[in-house]
Design a protein around this motif. Sequence first.
Motif, PDB file in Angstrom:
ATOM      1  N   MET A  69       3.098  10.701  -9.352  1.00  0.00           N
ATOM      2  CA  MET A  69       2.262  11.042 -10.502  1.00  0.00           C
ATOM      3  C   MET A  69       1.385  12.270 -10.240  1.00  0.00           C
ATOM      4  N   GLY A  70       1.482  12.846  -9.027  1.00  0.00           N
ATOM      5  CA  GLY A  70       0.762  14.082  -8.738  1.00  0.00           C
ATOM      6  C   GLY A  70      -0.422  13.950  -7.800  1.00  0.00           C
ATOM      7  N   ILE A  71      -0.700  12.723  -7.331  1.00  0.00           N
ATOM      8  CA  ILE A  71      -1.808  12.554  -6.390  1.00  0.00           C
ATOM      9  C   ILE A  71      -1.407  13.101  -5.027  1.00  0.00           C
ATOM     10  N   SER A  72      -2.253  13.957  -4.444  1.00  0.00           N
ATOM     11  CA  SER A  72      -1.920  14.557  -3.154  1.00  0.00           C
ATOM     12  C   SER A  72      -2.929  14.230  -2.055  1.00  0.00           C
ATOM     13  N   LYS A  73      -4.063  13.632  -2.426  1.00  0.00           N
ATOM     14  CA  LYS A  73      -5.087  13.294  -1.436  1.00  0.00           C
ATOM     15  C   LYS A  73      -5.366  11.798  -1.457  1.00  0.00           C
ATOM     16  N   VAL A  74      -5.410  11.203  -0.269  1.00  0.00           N
ATOM     17  CA  VAL A  74      -5.628   9.766  -0.147  1.00  0.00           C
ATOM     18  C   VAL A  74      -6.760   9.523   0.846  1.00  0.00           C
ATOM     19  N   ARG A  75      -7.732   8.707   0.433  1.00  0.00           N
ATOM     20  CA  ARG A  75      -8.806   8.307   1.337  1.00  0.00           C
ATOM     21  C   ARG A  75      -8.742   6.794   1.535  1.00  0.00           C
ATOM     22  N   ILE A  76      -8.810   6.377   2.789  1.00  0.00           N
ATOM     23  CA  ILE A  76      -8.827   4.952   3.123  1.00  0.00           C
ATOM     24  C   ILE A  76     -10.271   4.571   3.414  1.00  0.00           C
ATOM     25  N   ILE A 108       0.830  -1.208   0.000  1.00  0.00           N
ATOM     26  CA  ILE A 108       0.000   0.000   0.000  1.00  0.00           C
ATOM     27  C   ILE A 108       0.862   1.255   0.000  1.00  0.00           C
ATOM     28  N   ILE A 109       1.876   1.277   0.849  1.00  0.00           N
ATOM     29  CA  ILE A 109       2.728   2.473   0.945  1.00  0.00           C
ATOM     30  C   ILE A 109       3.499   2.694  -0.355  1.00  0.00           C
ATOM     31  N   GLU A 110       4.060   1.613  -0.918  1.00  0.00           N
ATOM     32  CA  GLU A 110       4.793   1.760  -2.182  1.00  0.00           C
ATOM     33  C   GLU A 110       3.861   2.230  -3.292  1.00  0.00           C
ATOM     34  N   ASN A 118       4.075   5.718  -5.515  1.00  0.00           N
ATOM     35  CA  ASN A 118       3.971   5.784  -6.980  1.00  0.00           C
ATOM     36  C   ASN A 118       2.945   6.834  -7.392  1.00  0.00           C
ATOM     37  N   PHE A 119       1.793   6.818  -6.750  1.00  0.00           N
ATOM     38  CA  PHE A 119       0.745   7.783  -7.077  1.00  0.00           C
ATOM     39  C   PHE A 119       1.197   9.214  -6.770  1.00  0.00           C
ATOM     40  N   ALA A 120       1.892   9.389  -5.651  1.00  0.00           N
ATOM     41  CA  ALA A 120       2.363  10.732  -5.282  1.00  0.00           C
ATOM     42  C   ALA A 120       3.318  11.279  -6.332  1.00  0.00           C
ATOM     43  N   ILE A 153       1.408   6.758   5.187  1.00  0.00           N
ATOM     44  CA  ILE A 153       0.894   7.496   4.034  1.00  0.00           C
ATOM     45  C   ILE A 153       1.102   8.988   4.225  1.00  0.00           C
ATOM     46  N   LYS A 154       0.819   9.464   5.420  1.00  0.00           N
ATOM     47  CA  LYS A 154       0.965  10.899   5.710  1.00  0.00           C
ATOM     48  C   LYS A 154       2.408  11.359   5.538  1.00  0.00           C
ATOM     49  N   ASN A 155       3.360  10.453   5.721  1.00  0.00           N
ATOM     50  CA  ASN A 155       4.776  10.796   5.598  1.00  0.00           C
ATOM     51  C   ASN A 155       5.308  10.668   4.176  1.00  0.00           C
ATOM     52  N   VAL A 156       4.466  10.236   3.239  1.00  0.00           N
ATOM     53  CA  VAL A 156       4.904  10.136   1.844  1.00  0.00           C
ATOM     54  C   VAL A 156       5.023  11.538   1.256  1.00  0.00           C
ATOM     55  N   ASP A 157       6.144  11.827   0.636  1.00  0.00           N
ATOM     56  CA  ASP A 157       6.346  13.136  -0.002  1.00  0.00           C
ATOM     57  C   ASP A 157       5.260  13.389  -1.040  1.00  0.00           C
ATOM     58  N   GLY A 158       4.616  14.529  -0.932  1.00  0.00           N
ATOM     59  CA  GLY A 158       3.587  14.894  -1.900  1.00  0.00           C
ATOM     60  C   GLY A 158       2.175  14.668  -1.400  1.00  0.00           C
ATOM     61  N   VAL A 159       2.000  13.836  -0.383  1.00  0.00           N
ATOM     62  CA  VAL A 159       0.659  13.605   0.169  1.00  0.00           C
ATOM     63  C   VAL A 159       0.338  14.718   1.158  1.00  0.00           C
ATOM     64  N   GLU A 160      -0.739  15.435   0.874  1.00  0.00           N
ATOM     65  CA  GLU A 160      -1.114  16.586   1.693  1.00  0.00           C
ATOM     66  C   GLU A 160      -2.309  16.311   2.597  1.00  0.00           C
ATOM     67  N   ASP A 161      -3.128  15.327   2.231  1.00  0.00           N
ATOM     68  CA  ASP A 161      -4.373  15.120   2.963  1.00  0.00           C
ATOM     69  C   ASP A 161      -4.693  13.626   3.019  1.00  0.00           C
ATOM     70  N   VAL A 162      -4.974  13.129   4.225  1.00  0.00           N
ATOM     71  CA  VAL A 162      -5.346  11.729   4.408  1.00  0.00           C
ATOM     72  C   VAL A 162      -6.661  11.679   5.169  1.00  0.00           C
ATOM     73  N   SER A 163      -7.608  10.908   4.656  1.00  0.00           N
ATOM     74  CA  SER A 163      -8.914  10.790   5.300  1.00  0.00           C
ATOM     75  C   SER A 163      -9.347   9.336   5.337  1.00  0.00           C
ATOM     76  N   ILE A 164     -10.384   9.073   6.130  1.00  0.00           N
ATOM     77  CA  ILE A 164     -10.908   7.718   6.279  1.00  0.00           C
ATOM     78  C   ILE A 164     -12.433   7.765   6.219  1.00  0.00           C
TER      79      ILE A 164
END
Length: 302
Positions: free
Chosen positions: A30-37, A20-22, A26-28, A55-66
């Motif tokens: 490619m420009g993805i900055s928001k992740v929802r679980i 999941i983290i890898e 990859n998505f980050a 996930i929150k510590n991945v470079d480029g990820v700005e927002d994590v939600s559930i």
Amino acid sequence: MPKEGLPFFPSDKVMSQDEIIEMVENFAEMGISKVRITGGEPLLRTDVVDIVRRIKNVDGVEDVSITTNGLFLGKLAKDLKEAGLDRLNISLDTFDPKRYKEITRGGNIQQVLDSISVAAKLHFKKIKLNTVLIKGQNDDEILEFLNYTKHNDVNVRFIEFMPIGNSMKTWKKEFVGLDNVFDICKQNGLEYTPIELKGNGPSDNYQIKGNEGSFGLIHPITAKFCENCNRLRITADGYVKACLYWNEEISIREAIPDKKKFRQLIQRALDNKPLNHEMAMSETDRIIDEAPTWRHMSQIGG
């Protein structure tokens, strides 16, 4: 949840935490900055707090939600907040304990209400309640949901019932138009005004005069937002779905270590992303697999 329940995937079919983290990395890139679980129910994973933190510590990820049913949220909310979780969506279709038990096949509504109270004190950026209106099931509780926003700073989102995992005959019989929400407001003298909420969700949002919270309307059927949809869904077993309605899926799990191949598969999913879904009954010619998804709504997270 279907009456007969749903089988769980064998553990080896579910993506590991490292996968999941890898994949997110990859998505980050490619420009993805928001992740929802989402799920199913994501809080059933014993490593969900670690997943959020990484996930929150991945470079480029700005927002994590559930998105969660909230049953285990009370115990995990503090740890999730400390791990970096930004926002919460909580599925809540009724305030009636008996109805809730029937809808969820045994759930305790008080656990959810207590979880919301715990989460509210932790000051997440936003807490949203997802309420799917179904005729004869909860459409008589619209006023109660609206009144809940009086002293609770949440966004109650009324969602049109979608024909996923249900027969068209059943769906048509149970569908409730969201204009009913406005009708209830007018019948009870509730003044409301349109508001803007941060984020890029599909809801039209309003606030009743004097209330702390707000309400939103999501119209996947009567006011399609397909052409503005910017979401890609990855299933627990490693398939990308460009549209939750259609059966078309592309397996990406084995390609996660190969960034070039991964990017190619995601681009293919994007290229195939439909202009519409059958629920809106038009422009379905771009769909490669015209069968509706075999996955039930409680398997793909709504």
